[in-house]
Design a protein around this motif. Structure first.
Motif, mmCIF file in Angstrom:
data_model
loop_
_atom_site.group_PDB
_atom_site.id
_atom_site.type_symbol
_atom_site.label_atom_id
_atom_site.label_comp_id
_atom_site.label_asym_id
_atom_site.label_seq_id
_atom_site.Cartn_x
_atom_site.Cartn_y
_atom_site.Cartn_z
ATOM 1 N N GLU A 223 113.302 25.020 -6.021
ATOM 2 C CA GLU A 223 112.756 26.314 -6.441
ATOM 3 C C GLU A 223 111.606 26.188 -7.431
ATOM 4 O O GLU A 223 111.199 27.184 -8.036
ATOM 5 N N ARG A 256 109.555 27.001 0.594
ATOM 6 C CA ARG A 256 110.090 27.812 -0.485
ATOM 7 C C ARG A 256 110.656 29.126 0.061
ATOM 8 O O ARG A 256 110.054 29.745 0.937
ATOM 9 N N GLY A 261 115.816 28.930 0.647
ATOM 10 C CA GLY A 261 114.871 27.867 0.980
ATOM 11 C C GLY A 261 115.468 26.701 1.746
ATOM 12 O O GLY A 261 114.901 26.259 2.761
#
Length: 515
Positions: A223, A256, A261
């Motif tokens: 992230e 992402r 994700g």
């Protein structure tokens, strides 16, 4: 062509110093309430590395314990000692803070991480003894500098300190004087993600029984975001980590999607392999320093230890069909589309029941479902409840409405088709991914036929859309028909061509002799 799961890895890095100095709950508190009771009490609630070794969810995460065994442990878990306290497990390891700081320095290629010379000397042999750290990593470890130089950088506000037991042992310097995207805070965050990613990737190669040169593509799905002011979040964590791992034949890119994700990345990687574009693809992600101690205030208020003191990491190796390993079903994917909406029933319909309906399956035909696998020890104390259980209740309730379950089946659905969560709250890490290793083992043992992995993401956090997100896929038992399916490998093609040429040459010789 099928894409199969050849191996997995799960790693944890114990970073209590980063909890205090880098977790956003703590950094925010130092701004809004620097003299408050929370920051004063925080140090006394930090766990030791030994505490983490005996913590049940951690031992499940690295593979020394099975999720089924966790079900037999009385809740809560934080005050129960696991009978296994090994730092190495079937899937990976737990790394102490000192080793992790050295690894951060090793993965740094811009001389941003400076460690105290005495600290390096005291702990370098410990990193060298690590089961997956090889000479390629160790040759990058520098001797260190005088502690006075480290202190000077911190005092001047030009770097973020690295601490053990509140003692300064190193610093991560800023990479630019005015570009906030290259600030010391963000560089520390990104280097910590990269280091934990490298540890997971090296472990995955070992677990999958492949060589580094076999890896052709890496998809990173953490992230974090790396880039400067002209291309914020431009990447590329995947290639940066692959360089340290010495995956010399690999390229890669970042995917992402907030907590969803990893699920997006797994589908993309499986498609790359199935298409023939790459033979071996690795999906990986390191941990997130921002989420360390995220629920710390609630934990301290309730007299609990700080349970979010571990950076997580994972990696999954996908290869072309070997006729044995479980494969990813790319035909029947769940998709939360733009038009799906955010109502719980609509979400579960799109992610669970749409792919099941397309495959001609009922909800009970899936052995296990892996949604958001957060450890309830962390989330219940923080006020978020038992996240996996909430997902299972929604799946079961919709199953009743669709007449695939009886109402009386709802209480048992979570036990029969779900897991108790055991993953650290690292955002992307809990999102279904922790169950891949268990699923591979159980499917290959003949105990399960399929698992559905569900990834969900909160896109609205980026303030660009109010949309929710989610995707899902199934991991299925291999029918062992790889060679009988009519598919021919590249090596087999070469052999066939060579044989055909040899036969043709023999025919020409025979014809010449006849003349």
């Amino acid at each position: 062509m099928k894409s199969v799961i050849k191996g997995v890895s799960y790693i944890l890095a114990h970073t209590p110093g980063m909890v205090v100095h880098n977790g956003t709950t703590q950094t925010t508190e130092r701004v809004v309430n620097p003299e408050g009771e929370y920051l004063k009490e925080l140090p006394s609630h930090l766990r030791s590395f030994e505490d983490n070794l005996s913590y049940w969810p951690n031992q499940v995460y690295i593979g020394n314990k099975n999720p089924k065994e966790l079900e037999g442990v009385e809740f809560p878990y934080y005050d129960k000692r696991c009978d296994v306290t090994d730092r190495y497990g079937k899937y990976g390891q737990m790394m102490p803070e000192a080793e992790f700081y050295l690894l951060m320095q090793a993965v740094d290629v811009f001389d941003l991480v400076e460690l105290d010379r005495d600290f390096v000397a005291a702990h370098k042999d410990e990193l060298a003894a690590n089961q997956v750290i090889d000479e390629g990593v160790m040759k990058r470890v520098k001797e260190g500098v005088e502690l006075t130089k480290v202190q000077e950088v911190v005092d001047n506000g030009e770097g973020e300190g690295l601490y053990i037991d509140d003692t300064l042992v190193g610093v991560v310097k800023r990479a630019h004087d005015i570009d906030n995207n290259l600030s010391a805070e963000y560089m520390l965050e990104n280097l910590a993600a990269k280091a934990s990613d490298v540890l997971a990737m090296l472990t995955a190669v070992k677990n999958a029984g492949i060589s580094k040169d076999d890896v052709e593509y890496v998809v990173d799905c953490c992230e974090e975001a790396c880039g400067d002011e002209n291309q914020r979040g431009g990447g590329n964590f995947a290639k940066a980590a692959a360089e340290i791992c010495e995956f010399n034949n690999a390229t890669g890119s970042d995917a992402r999607g907030f907590c969803a994700g990893p699920t997006h990345a797994m589908i993309e990687a499986a498609a790359l392999v199935a298409s023939g574009a790459y033979k071996t693809v690795m999906v990986s992600a390191g941990g997130c320093t921002a989420k360390l101690g995220m629920n710390g205030k609630a934990h301290v208020e309730k007299g609990l230890p700080i349970l979010e003191d571990m950076l997580g990491g994972f990696a999954v190796v996908l290869t072309q069909d070997d006729g044995v390993s479980p494969y990813i079903d790319l035909e029947h994917l769940g998709r939360h589309t733009v038009g799906t909406g955010s109502a719980p029933q609509s979400v579960m319909q799109s992610l669970v029941y749409d792919p099941l309906d397309a495959a001609g399956l009922s909800v009970t035909d899936v052995d296990k479902y892996a949604p958001e696998m957060q450890n309830p020890d962390i989330t219940k104390a923080g006020g978020a409840g038992d996240v996996p259980l909430a997902n299972y209740k929604m799946i079961a309730a919709l199953g009743v409405k669709k007449q695939q379950l009886e109402r009386k089946d709802i209480p048992n659905f979570a036990t029969d088709h779900g897991f108790i969560g055991w993953a650290p709250t690292q955002g992307h890490i809990p999102s279904g991914v922790p169950a891949i290793g268990v699923a591979r083992d159980e499917i290959m043992a003949g105990n399960w036929k399929r698992l559905m992995l569900i990834g969900k993401g909160s896109l609205f956090l980026g303030r660009l859309t109010n949309l929710f997100d989610g995707v899902s896929y199934m991991i299925c038992a291999n029918d062992g028909q790889a060679e009988e399916s009519g598919a021919v490998s590249e090596d087999e093609v070469k052999q066939l061509v060579a044989k055909a040429m040899k036969d043709f040459a023999a025919q020409l010789m025979a014809a010449s002799d006849a003349e």
